[in-house]
Scaffold this motif. Structure first.
Motif, mmCIF file in Angstrom:
data_model
loop_
_atom_site.group_PDB
_atom_site.id
_atom_site.type_symbol
_atom_site.label_atom_id
_atom_site.label_comp_id
_atom_site.label_asym_id
_atom_site.label_seq_id
_atom_site.Cartn_x
_atom_site.Cartn_y
_atom_site.Cartn_z
ATOM 1 N N SER A 1 19.192 2.052 2.744
ATOM 2 C CA SER A 1 19.679 3.093 1.837
ATOM 3 C C SER A 1 20.386 2.466 0.641
ATOM 4 O O SER A 1 21.366 1.725 0.806
ATOM 5 C CB SER A 1 20.651 4.015 2.588
ATOM 6 O OG SER A 1 21.324 4.860 1.678
ATOM 7 N N LEU A 2 19.891 2.762 -0.547
ATOM 8 C CA LEU A 2 20.560 2.274 -1.757
ATOM 9 C C LEU A 2 21.943 2.916 -1.906
ATOM 10 O O LEU A 2 22.884 2.265 -2.355
ATOM 11 C CB LEU A 2 19.709 2.572 -2.999
ATOM 12 C CG LEU A 2 18.412 1.766 -3.127
ATOM 13 C CD1 LEU A 2 17.609 2.253 -4.321
ATOM 14 C CD2 LEU A 2 18.715 0.288 -3.248
ATOM 15 N N GLY B 1 13.857 0.431 -5.024
ATOM 16 C CA GLY B 1 13.970 1.725 -4.357
ATOM 17 C C GLY B 1 12.799 2.012 -3.444
ATOM 18 O O GLY B 1 12.963 2.469 -2.310
ATOM 19 N N ALA B 2 11.585 1.713 -3.910
ATOM 20 C CA ALA B 2 10.382 1.980 -3.100
ATOM 21 C C ALA B 2 10.356 1.084 -1.854
ATOM 22 O O ALA B 2 10.071 1.545 -0.744
ATOM 23 C CB ALA B 2 9.133 1.754 -3.943
ATOM 24 N N GLY C 1 0.824 -1.216 0.000
ATOM 25 C CA GLY C 1 0.000 0.000 0.000
ATOM 26 C C GLY C 1 0.854 1.261 0.000
ATOM 27 O O GLY C 1 0.521 2.252 -0.667
ATOM 28 N N ARG C 2 1.953 1.271 0.741
ATOM 29 C CA ARG C 2 2.794 2.472 0.841
ATOM 30 C C ARG C 2 3.657 2.676 -0.415
ATOM 31 O O ARG C 2 4.091 3.785 -0.690
ATOM 32 C CB ARG C 2 3.709 2.368 2.060
ATOM 33 C CG ARG C 2 2.963 2.506 3.381
ATOM 34 C CD ARG C 2 3.921 2.172 4.508
ATOM 35 N NE ARG C 2 3.841 2.857 5.746
ATOM 36 C CZ ARG C 2 3.921 4.156 5.994
ATOM 37 N NH1 ARG C 2 4.048 4.987 5.030
ATOM 38 N NH2 ARG C 2 3.845 4.633 7.204
ATOM 39 N N THR C 3 3.961 1.607 -1.147
ATOM 40 C CA THR C 3 4.849 1.721 -2.316
ATOM 41 C C THR C 3 4.101 1.735 -3.637
ATOM 42 O O THR C 3 4.715 1.906 -4.686
ATOM 43 C CB THR C 3 5.843 0.543 -2.339
ATOM 44 O OG1 THR C 3 5.109 -0.687 -2.404
ATOM 45 C CG2 THR C 3 6.759 0.558 -1.139
ATOM 46 N N ASN C 4 2.797 1.503 -3.594
ATOM 47 C CA ASN C 4 1.978 1.406 -4.812
ATOM 48 C C ASN C 4 2.442 0.265 -5.719
ATOM 49 O O ASN C 4 2.403 0.368 -6.939
ATOM 50 C CB ASN C 4 1.969 2.731 -5.595
ATOM 51 C CG ASN C 4 1.224 3.814 -4.855
ATOM 52 O OD1 ASN C 4 0.238 3.541 -4.170
ATOM 53 N ND2 ASN C 4 1.708 5.035 -4.969
ATOM 54 N N PRO D 1 15.430 -6.907 -9.794
ATOM 55 C CA PRO D 1 14.299 -5.986 -9.628
ATOM 56 C C PRO D 1 14.645 -4.613 -10.204
ATOM 57 O O PRO D 1 15.796 -4.189 -10.201
ATOM 58 C CB PRO D 1 14.121 -5.917 -8.113
ATOM 59 C CG PRO D 1 15.459 -6.252 -7.553
ATOM 60 C CD PRO D 1 16.090 -7.205 -8.544
ATOM 61 N N GLY D 2 13.643 -3.956 -10.688
ATOM 62 C CA GLY D 2 13.841 -2.611 -11.210
ATOM 63 C C GLY D 2 14.133 -1.628 -10.084
ATOM 64 O O GLY D 2 13.838 -1.882 -8.916
#
Length: 160
Positions: free
Chosen positions: A62-63, A53-54, A27-30, A47-48
């Motif tokens: 942290s990326l 990132g989301a 829900g928070r990342t869509n 993964p993209g």
């Protein structure tokens, strides 16, 4: 070897307080629930960036830290800290030099005063000596010398 980013996100998600579910993350990342669950299980091989990132953002990973990316603002921040330390050191040195300069000014004033007083004394002594030598009516030194010569002669005469 570094753990996979999905493993870090899963560990962070499991230790979060309050606890978050996959549904909360979706829900928070869509993102879809299947995508979030697959990512956290490590089933998505590549993964993209918008997926990883989301999820990383929501799990506190942290990326930039993971990939050792130093942003210009971080580099500038470190440089700013170093420059601020240098500025503080230079300010302290300048403050010390200002105090030393003030002390030197006081010392110079005392030197000038002492020199002035000594010059006045020497000038007075030279003036008195010149007046005594050049004026026949004044004889401060001559009188004293004459008096001392008389005493010496009297003492010699009495001794003979």
């Amino acid at each position: 070897m570094k753990p996979r980013i999905s493993e870090l996100c899963r560990k962070n998600k499991d230790t979060m307080n309050p606890r978050r579910t996959n549904e909360d993350l979706a829900g928070r990342t869509n993102l879809s629930l299947n995508t979030v669950a697959g990512f956290l299980r490590g089933e998505i091989a590549n993964p993209g960036v918008y997926t990883a990132g989301a999820i990383c953002r929501e799990t506190g990973v942290s990326l930039d830290d993971y990939f050792d990316i130093q942003t210009p603002s971080q580099a500038a921040s470190e440089e700013t800290r170093q420059l601020a330390a240098e500025v503080e050191l230079l300010r302290a040195k300048a403050e010390g030099l200002q105090r030393e300069n003030a002390n030197l000014h006081k010392s110079l004033r005392m030197h000038r005063l002492t020199t002035g007083v000594l010059l006045i004394i020497v000038t007075l002594a030279v003036t008195v000596l010149l007046i005594d030598v050049l004026s026949p009516n004044v004889g401060w030194i001559r009188r004293t010398l004459t008096h001392m010569q008389q005493i010496m002669q009297t003492t010699r005469g009495a001794a003979l």
